[in-house]
Write a protein that holds these residues in place. Sequence first.
Motif, PDB file in Angstrom:
ATOM      1  N   LEU A 169      39.172  41.156  38.351  1.00  0.00           N
ATOM      2  CA  LEU A 169      37.918  41.745  38.826  1.00  0.00           C
ATOM      3  C   LEU A 169      36.702  41.096  38.163  1.00  0.00           C
ATOM      4  O   LEU A 169      35.663  40.919  38.798  1.00  0.00           O
ATOM      5  N   TRP A 206      41.860  44.493  49.116  1.00  0.00           N
ATOM      6  CA  TRP A 206      41.645  45.501  48.068  1.00  0.00           C
ATOM      7  C   TRP A 206      40.511  45.104  47.135  1.00  0.00           C
ATOM      8  O   TRP A 206      39.653  45.919  46.777  1.00  0.00           O
ATOM      9  N   GLY A 207      40.525  43.824  46.732  1.00  0.00           N
ATOM     10  CA  GLY A 207      39.680  43.442  45.613  1.00  0.00           C
ATOM     11  C   GLY A 207      38.232  43.131  45.921  1.00  0.00           C
ATOM     12  O   GLY A 207      37.361  43.316  45.058  1.00  0.00           O
ATOM     13  N   GLN A 217      35.954  46.068  45.469  1.00  0.00           N
ATOM     14  CA  GLN A 217      35.960  46.417  44.051  1.00  0.00           C
ATOM     15  C   GLN A 217      35.100  45.435  43.253  1.00  0.00           C
ATOM     16  O   GLN A 217      34.362  45.823  42.338  1.00  0.00           O
ATOM     17  N   GLU A 275      31.416  46.088  43.937  1.00  0.00           N
ATOM     18  CA  GLU A 275      31.045  47.322  43.225  1.00  0.00           C
ATOM     19  C   GLU A 275      30.740  46.998  41.762  1.00  0.00           C
ATOM     20  O   GLU A 275      29.746  47.460  41.196  1.00  0.00           O
ATOM     21  N   ARG A 276      31.584  46.180  41.158  1.00  0.00           N
ATOM     22  CA  ARG A 276      31.377  45.825  39.749  1.00  0.00           C
ATOM     23  C   ARG A 276      30.151  44.923  39.594  1.00  0.00           C
ATOM     24  O   ARG A 276      29.356  45.118  38.678  1.00  0.00           O
TER      25      ARG A 276
END
Length: 384
Positions: A248, A369-370, A373, A376-377
């Motif tokens: 991530l 999925w990633g 994410q 968002e980070r």
Amino acid sequence: MDMDFLRAYAGRPASGITRRDVARALLAVPSGVALVALPDLRRAMMAAGNPLSVAFWESAKATLSSIEAGVATVGDVQRWVESTGTEPILVTPGYFVWPEEDERGPVATEMFARLVAYLEERVAVGEVDPDALAVGDRAARQAYEELQERWLSTPLPDGRVPGFAVSDEQDEELFAAWDEEEAFALSELRRIMAELPERPELPPDELEAAATRLRALLDLPGYPGSVLRACAGFDERPVPDDDVELWLAVAAGVAGPVSDLSEGADVLEEFADLDGELGEEDTALANLCAIQHADWLAGVAALVRLGPGVLASPERMARLIAESEDIDIDDQDEEDLGATEGLFASVVSLWGHLGIVDGSEVLTRLGWWGLPQALERAWSPAVD
């Protein structure tokens, strides 16, 4: 346009009106109107005991005539106003740039006014010769530029350095606008994810394989390891042991690079060569930094809605962004699409190393999925 207009525009009595005041007032009305009013204004200024000079009036007539004829450039007009002797130079030889008048913040407005007042003092004591500026005297112009450069770099009594104070204010405004844009993009991303009928789940096998490849890449010199390290900021902090945290951090860094490449001797030499082309590493980082929040949002939102198996090539990403209903975007021509495709060429290449897309540039389950994410980070406020 008459003397009453001029006094009101300048905010001074006729005896205190400067060449700059007259020039700005003349430019505030249509050039034809200003040309017609010029002789009467000149006589009125003489009657008020403030005749200015023959050189100024001749330069005013020449500039207004050029504007009326449609041959004057913006630069010509700006240089004429600067030749009044009390107009700050818009772009100094040292590359300090004053913001446009309607874009100046309180600090820039204050510093600009302080410099105008300082230049008026220099004219009054004869250090600045407006007539020499008006006729294009190169030595006078150079002295005028150097005078302003010195003022911009000299601390005021309160300790502030004018040039730095203005630049700091512009940086703060830029960062504030960036933070606002980022916060809006994050809220839209969360809204889009909340509306998905099926939320992506982490595929552990794909993550483990991608993390193994990623650790090996990060230990190698050159592209892509150097770019991935810079994106995640791993040149300044240790690589995480946890696979999810590692992946991530790097994926988020692609959407928002944390740092630049390490400055080795070869990097400095490359940037010193102004005629040379950027290398693969610098080009990739420049492309990542040039992508707007809206384009990231539109592209990733489209991929997440379509799900694993969708083509995510640079050309496809450009089309998805252009056709997105998640952002306001003008009609895109082939040149616009080509520019977006060029930026995402670097993205998709790095996505391949992260396992976000496979060898055919198709979105994987890990990418499904990633990607949200990672965004968002990348867009969440930093926490100490």
